[in-house]
Write an enzyme that holds these catalytic residues in place. Structure first.
Site, short mmCIF file in Angstrom:
data_model
loop_
_atom_site.label_atom_id
_atom_site.label_comp_id
_atom_site.label_asym_id
_atom_site.label_seq_id
_atom_site.Cartn_x
_atom_site.Cartn_y
_atom_site.Cartn_z
N GLY A 163 0.86 -1.19 0.00
CA GLY A 163 0.00 0.00 0.00
C GLY A 163 0.89 1.23 0.00
O GLY A 163 1.95 1.24 -0.64
N ARG A 164 0.46 2.25 0.76
CA ARG A 164 1.23 3.50 0.76
C ARG A 164 2.68 3.30 1.19
O ARG A 164 3.61 3.69 0.49
CB ARG A 164 0.55 4.51 1.70
CG ARG A 164 -0.64 5.19 1.10
CD ARG A 164 -1.36 6.02 2.14
NE ARG A 164 -2.12 5.14 3.01
CZ ARG A 164 -3.45 5.13 3.10
NH1 ARG A 164 -4.16 6.00 2.43
NH2 ARG A 164 -4.08 4.29 3.88
N ILE A 165 2.89 2.69 2.38
CA ILE A 165 4.26 2.57 2.91
C ILE A 165 5.05 1.54 2.09
O ILE A 165 6.21 1.78 1.73
CB ILE A 165 4.23 2.22 4.42
CG1 ILE A 165 3.55 3.36 5.19
CG2 ILE A 165 5.65 1.99 4.94
CD1 ILE A 165 3.27 3.07 6.66
N ARG A 185 -2.89 -7.86 -1.11
CA ARG A 185 -4.24 -8.37 -1.35
C ARG A 185 -4.64 -8.19 -2.81
O ARG A 185 -5.28 -9.03 -3.40
CB ARG A 185 -5.22 -7.65 -0.44
CG ARG A 185 -5.27 -8.22 0.94
CD ARG A 185 -6.66 -8.54 1.31
NE ARG A 185 -7.44 -7.32 1.17
CZ ARG A 185 -8.27 -6.89 2.08
NH1 ARG A 185 -8.41 -7.54 3.20
NH2 ARG A 185 -8.96 -5.81 1.89
N THR A 245 8.03 -2.86 10.47
CA THR A 245 7.64 -1.55 11.01
C THR A 245 6.12 -1.40 10.97
O THR A 245 5.61 -0.29 11.06
CB THR A 245 8.29 -0.39 10.20
OG1 THR A 245 7.82 -0.45 8.86
CG2 THR A 245 9.81 -0.43 10.21
N ARG A 247 3.12 -3.90 12.46
CA ARG A 247 2.60 -4.21 13.79
C ARG A 247 3.24 -5.52 14.26
O ARG A 247 3.35 -6.47 13.48
CB ARG A 247 1.08 -4.36 13.78
CG ARG A 247 0.30 -3.06 13.72
CD ARG A 247 0.43 -2.22 14.99
NE ARG A 247 -0.35 -1.00 14.94
CZ ARG A 247 0.11 0.18 14.52
NH1 ARG A 247 1.35 0.30 14.08
NH2 ARG A 247 -0.67 1.25 14.52
N GLU A 276 3.61 -4.25 23.16
CA GLU A 276 4.18 -2.92 23.46
C GLU A 276 3.49 -2.31 24.68
O GLU A 276 2.28 -2.47 24.84
CB GLU A 276 3.97 -2.00 22.25
CG GLU A 276 4.78 -2.44 21.06
CD GLU A 276 4.64 -1.49 19.87
OE1 GLU A 276 4.22 -0.33 20.05
OE2 GLU A 276 4.95 -1.92 18.76
N HIS A 294 9.22 1.90 18.32
CA HIS A 294 8.06 2.36 17.54
C HIS A 294 8.25 3.81 17.06
O HIS A 294 7.47 4.70 17.41
CB HIS A 294 6.76 2.22 18.35
CG HIS A 294 5.53 2.10 17.48
ND1 HIS A 294 4.46 1.29 17.80
CD2 HIS A 294 5.20 2.69 16.31
CE1 HIS A 294 3.53 1.40 16.86
NE2 HIS A 294 3.95 2.26 15.94
N GLY A 296 8.64 4.70 13.71
CA GLY A 296 8.37 4.86 12.28
C GLY A 296 7.81 6.23 11.91
O GLY A 296 8.25 6.86 10.95
#
Ligand code: NAI
Ligand SMILES: O=CC(=O)O
Length: 332
Positions: A163-165, A185, A245, A247, A276, A294, A296
């Site tokens: 996706g975006r990242i 997907r 990066t 989950r 976490e 965490h 990112g």
């Protein structure tokens, strides 16, 4: 039709401290209850907050499960999350109670991709180990055969979640000479695959088996929970590295630790963890991992833009519209 019955100056409870200008704007626009102590709310505080506001602004550190949603008053109509991931919010329970959920997608894309690229470079080149050696005062000087890592250029990068990242990581990685393979997907349009020289793999198993570096960028959902399972880690190359990066819960963390301890895979770079802020002590004892807290999305620019998006979502809702970043069930 916009709903004109919504409060013009809603009571907004924010769990964590946000950037100063974001807080100032919230105080101007809303009956804002800002975070005085900047720590995650306890369960009791979460339940009390959702019972006492029109709009609730949590972050990834607040577990908004069905029990918390059940404690919400009829007044709560919007959970305007500060952050992209919404796996800490029970979306089905919120929908059942008529509560909308919004998030802040897109504003952290480049920052998270930068941090991912930093890990892709750091882990094979043993950057953290080298830094630790320098600080220990034990460095004995340059030598032709000590602390050797692996070259990054020319290796095969497997991206899970394009996706975006994922796409932003692919663009960076291509510039470093990695070849891009991905599982998503949905397959990307041909023009983007061509631009990136990217190869699609319908099977995540194949991708994990062939990759030199695997990087995870899908959301955590019931489908992706421990998607990187013990069996899949076991099928990775012994020279492979795993970067996460996204989950922590997408990886079977115990299986990953075992694979790192036995040298079943070469190393890992992690920004996120299953429990976490707790980090498994076994991870802390390993030299072949780079561990980040965490980070990112941790840039001033990104956090400001995220706060502005939260405000825009709340204002749209006040004006009787759907928040532009409304998250629907089945969002992933
Ligand atoms: N470390 C950090 O500070 C940050 C972490 N994140 C995490 O990164 C995740 C991704 O963010 P974006 O790229 O903005 O999300 P996105 O929604 O743009 O991309 C996610 C991609 O994963 C794919 N996907 C979903 N389920 C899948 C499955 N079962 N198998 C394969 N692919 C699947 C989607 O089709 C989509 O292409 C967020 O959900 C969040 O958890 C986001 C921002 C900062
Ligand atoms: O992990 C951070 C997020 O925005 O999601």
């Amino acid at each position: 039709m916009p709903d004109s019955t919504r409060p013009k100056r809603p009571r907004v409870i924010v769990t964590r401290q946000l950037m100063p200008h974001v807080e100032a704007r919230m105080a101007e626009l809303f009956d804002a209850r800002l975070s005085a102590r900047d720590r995650a709310f306890t369960r009791e505080e979460l339940k009390a907050a959702v019972a006492d506001c029109d709009v609730f602004v949590p972050t990834v550190t607040d577990e908004i499960d069905a029990e918390v949603i059940a404690a919400a008053s009829e007044r709560l109509k919007l959970i305007a999350n500060f952050g992209a991931g919404v796996d800490h919010i029970d979306l089905a329970a919120a929908r059942a109670k008529g509560i909308m959920v919004s998030n802040t997608p897109g504003v952290f894309t480049e920052d998270t991709a930068d941090m991912t690229m930093a890990l892709i470079l750091s882990v094979p080149r043993r950057l953290a180990e080298g830094e630790k050696l320098m600080r220990s005062g034990k460095w004995e000087g340059w030598a032709p055969s000590t602390m050797l890592g692996h070259r990054v250029g020319g290796k095969l990068l497997g991206i899970i979640g394009m996706g975006r990242i994922g796409l932003s990581v692919a663009r960076r990685a291509r510039a470093f000479g990695l070849s891009i393979h991905y599982h998503n997907r949905k397959r990307l349009p041909e023009a983007i695959e061509e631009e990136l020289g990217a190869s699609y793999h319908a099977s995540v198993d194949t991708l994990l088996r062939i990759s030199d570096v695997v990087t995870i960028h899908c959301p955590h959902t019931s489908e992706t929970h421990e998607m990187v399972s013990a069996a899949r880690i076991g099928a990775m190359k012994p020279t492979a590295y795993l970067i996460n990066t996204a989950r922590g819960e997408i990886v079977d963390e115990k299986a990953l630790i075992a694979a790192l301890q036995t040298g079943r895979i070469a190393g890992a770079g992690l920004d996120v963890y299953t429990h976490e802020p707790a980090v498994d002590p076994a991870l802390l004892a390993l030299d072949n991992v780079v561990l980040l807290p965490h980070l990112g999305s941790a840039t001033i620019e990104g956090r400001e833009a995220s706060g502005e998006k939260v405000i825009a979502n709340i204002r749209a809702w006040c004006d009787g519209h759907r928040p532009p970043d409304q998250v629907l069930e089945g969002w992933a």
